[in-house]
Write a protein that holds these residues in place. Structure first.
Motif, mmCIF file in Angstrom:
data_model
loop_
_atom_site.group_PDB
_atom_site.id
_atom_site.type_symbol
_atom_site.label_atom_id
_atom_site.label_comp_id
_atom_site.label_asym_id
_atom_site.label_seq_id
_atom_site.Cartn_x
_atom_site.Cartn_y
_atom_site.Cartn_z
ATOM 1 N N LEU A 52 -3.032 7.698 -12.646
ATOM 2 C CA LEU A 52 -4.122 6.247 -12.381
ATOM 3 C C LEU A 52 -3.134 5.169 -13.113
ATOM 4 N N VAL A 53 -2.561 5.293 -14.409
ATOM 5 C CA VAL A 53 -2.030 4.040 -15.001
ATOM 6 C C VAL A 53 -0.684 3.797 -14.205
ATOM 7 N N GLY A 54 -0.042 4.803 -13.615
ATOM 8 C CA GLY A 54 1.095 4.587 -12.843
ATOM 9 C C GLY A 54 1.010 3.677 -11.549
ATOM 10 N N ALA A 55 -0.310 4.257 -10.787
ATOM 11 C CA ALA A 55 -0.638 3.875 -9.485
ATOM 12 C C ALA A 55 -0.924 2.094 -9.579
ATOM 13 N N VAL A 56 -1.906 2.026 -10.607
ATOM 14 C CA VAL A 56 -2.482 0.777 -10.973
ATOM 15 C C VAL A 56 -1.466 -0.155 -11.409
ATOM 16 N N GLY A 57 -0.714 0.340 -12.392
ATOM 17 C CA GLY A 57 0.461 -0.598 -13.227
ATOM 18 C C GLY A 57 1.554 -0.782 -12.156
ATOM 19 N N TRP A 58 1.754 0.032 -11.075
ATOM 20 C CA TRP A 58 2.906 -0.408 -10.140
ATOM 21 C C TRP A 58 2.312 -1.243 -9.383
ATOM 22 N N PHE A 59 1.188 -1.512 -8.912
ATOM 23 C CA PHE A 59 0.420 -2.378 -7.874
ATOM 24 C C PHE A 59 0.579 -3.741 -8.724
ATOM 25 N N VAL A 109 0.812 -1.158 0.006
ATOM 26 C CA VAL A 109 -0.180 -0.028 0.046
ATOM 27 C C VAL A 109 0.864 1.185 -0.057
ATOM 28 N N ASN A 110 1.880 1.459 0.756
ATOM 29 C CA ASN A 110 2.700 2.599 0.694
ATOM 30 C C ASN A 110 3.568 2.763 -0.478
ATOM 31 N N THR A 111 3.948 1.653 -1.158
ATOM 32 C CA THR A 111 4.806 1.714 -2.437
ATOM 33 C C THR A 111 3.723 2.339 -3.436
ATOM 34 N N THR A 112 2.481 1.963 -3.242
ATOM 35 C CA THR A 112 1.352 2.333 -4.234
ATOM 36 C C THR A 112 1.044 3.603 -4.314
ATOM 37 N N LEU A 113 0.971 4.031 -3.030
ATOM 38 C CA LEU A 113 0.637 5.691 -2.647
ATOM 39 C C LEU A 113 1.775 6.335 -2.928
ATOM 40 N N THR A 114 3.151 5.824 -2.633
ATOM 41 C CA THR A 114 4.163 6.654 -2.924
ATOM 42 C C THR A 114 4.129 7.090 -4.459
ATOM 43 N N MET A 115 4.090 5.893 -5.249
ATOM 44 C CA MET A 115 4.178 6.061 -6.842
ATOM 45 C C MET A 115 2.931 7.138 -7.300
ATOM 46 N N ALA A 116 1.906 7.149 -6.669
ATOM 47 C CA ALA A 116 0.866 8.035 -7.070
ATOM 48 C C ALA A 116 1.161 9.606 -6.878
ATOM 49 N N LEU A 117 1.736 9.650 -5.377
ATOM 50 C CA LEU A 117 2.192 11.008 -5.049
ATOM 51 C C LEU A 117 3.311 11.474 -5.793
ATOM 52 N N VAL A 118 4.134 10.643 -6.132
ATOM 53 C CA VAL A 118 5.534 11.241 -6.640
ATOM 54 C C VAL A 118 4.995 11.504 -8.269
ATOM 55 N N LEU A 119 4.360 10.604 -9.073
ATOM 56 C CA LEU A 119 4.023 11.030 -10.337
ATOM 57 C C LEU A 119 3.174 12.482 -10.322
ATOM 58 N N TRP A 120 2.336 12.598 -9.400
ATOM 59 C CA TRP A 120 1.424 13.850 -9.504
ATOM 60 C C TRP A 120 2.431 15.028 -9.136
ATOM 61 N N ALA A 121 3.294 14.873 -8.166
ATOM 62 C CA ALA A 121 3.905 15.979 -7.663
ATOM 63 C C ALA A 121 4.972 16.387 -8.660
ATOM 64 N N GLY A 122 5.610 15.330 -9.085
ATOM 65 C CA GLY A 122 6.734 15.472 -10.053
ATOM 66 C C GLY A 122 6.104 16.169 -11.233
ATOM 67 N N MET A 123 5.015 15.656 -11.877
ATOM 68 C CA MET A 123 4.552 16.365 -13.215
ATOM 69 C C MET A 123 4.012 17.827 -12.935
ATOM 70 N N ARG A 124 3.627 18.041 -11.855
ATOM 71 C CA ARG A 124 3.221 19.320 -11.356
ATOM 72 C C ARG A 124 4.498 20.234 -11.004
ATOM 73 N N LEU A 125 5.538 19.885 -10.464
ATOM 74 C CA LEU A 125 6.615 20.614 -10.457
ATOM 75 C C LEU A 125 7.375 20.897 -11.880
ATOM 76 N N MET A 126 7.156 19.830 -12.861
ATOM 77 C CA MET A 126 7.533 20.154 -14.209
ATOM 78 C C MET A 126 6.434 21.225 -15.023
ATOM 79 N N ARG A 127 5.518 21.535 -14.446
ATOM 80 C CA ARG A 127 4.459 22.474 -14.967
ATOM 81 C C ARG A 127 3.403 21.977 -16.017
ATOM 82 N N GLU A 128 3.444 20.768 -15.630
ATOM 83 C CA GLU A 128 2.333 20.159 -16.735
ATOM 84 C C GLU A 128 1.165 19.747 -15.678
ATOM 85 N N ARG A 129 -0.015 20.145 -16.567
ATOM 86 C CA ARG A 129 -1.205 19.835 -16.082
ATOM 87 C C ARG A 129 -2.124 18.611 -16.724
ATOM 88 N N ARG A 130 -3.183 18.438 -16.094
ATOM 89 C CA ARG A 130 -3.866 17.289 -16.545
ATOM 90 C C ARG A 130 -3.223 15.867 -16.604
#
Length: 153
Positions: free
Chosen positions: A104-111, A77-98
């Motif tokens: 979703l693909v990253g979290a489910v795919g990582w699980f 559970v921790n690794t799946t939540l970490t994957m989702a959070l880092v993907l979202w935060a990383g892309m937002r830091l790179m100034r990407e939206r949507r």
């Protein structure tokens, strides 16, 4: 007051940066996904090591007070939540939206990647996921970033 040429528009508060090309967005997604995989794999390895220690302690008659199944579940559970959070935060830091589809693909795919290869991870302490599985996950997640691109303005 000097006159402003008509070709120069004043900056407004509502001006947003233009959307980048799909190749640039996928490149950013590759970088973010590799960082997310590294961090999530580290958390997964530590959690599974705790599970192995709990199992060894239970086999020897004593326990740390944290059962093997609980530590395994919390690691996944921790690794799946970490994957989702880092993907979202990383892309937002790179100034990407949507980036919802990518997250979703990253979290489910990582699980599913972790659960498919859990036997490899549990063979020894601090085992690694197969590199082919991780590479496939990185490519699929990065390509998912191109699904919902912001509309150019």
């Amino acid at each position: 007051m000097p006159a402003v040429p008509s070709s120069v528009a004043p900056a407004t508060a509502s001006a947003r940066p233009a959307a980048c090309a799909p190749g640039v967005r996928i490149g950013k997604a590759l970088v973010v996904t590799v960082v997310a995989v590294a961090l999530s794999h580290l958390i997964l390895s530590d959690g599974l090591f705790l599970s192995l220690v709990g199992q060894a302690a239970a086999n020897m008659g004593g326990g740390p007070g944290y059962s093997t199944s609980e530590s395994f579940t919390s690691a996944v559970v921790n690794t799946t939540l970490t994957m989702a959070l880092v993907l979202w935060a990383g892309m937002r830091l790179m100034r990407e939206r949507r980036v919802y589809v990518m997250v979703l693909v990253g979290a489910v795919g990582w699980f599913f990647t972790v659960m498919w290869n859990v036997g490899t991870l549990l063979e020894r302490a601090y085992g690694l996921l197969p590199l082919a599985s991780m590479a496939l996950f990185v490519v699929v997640t990065a390509l998912a970033s191109a699904v919902l691109r912001p509309a150019p303005r």
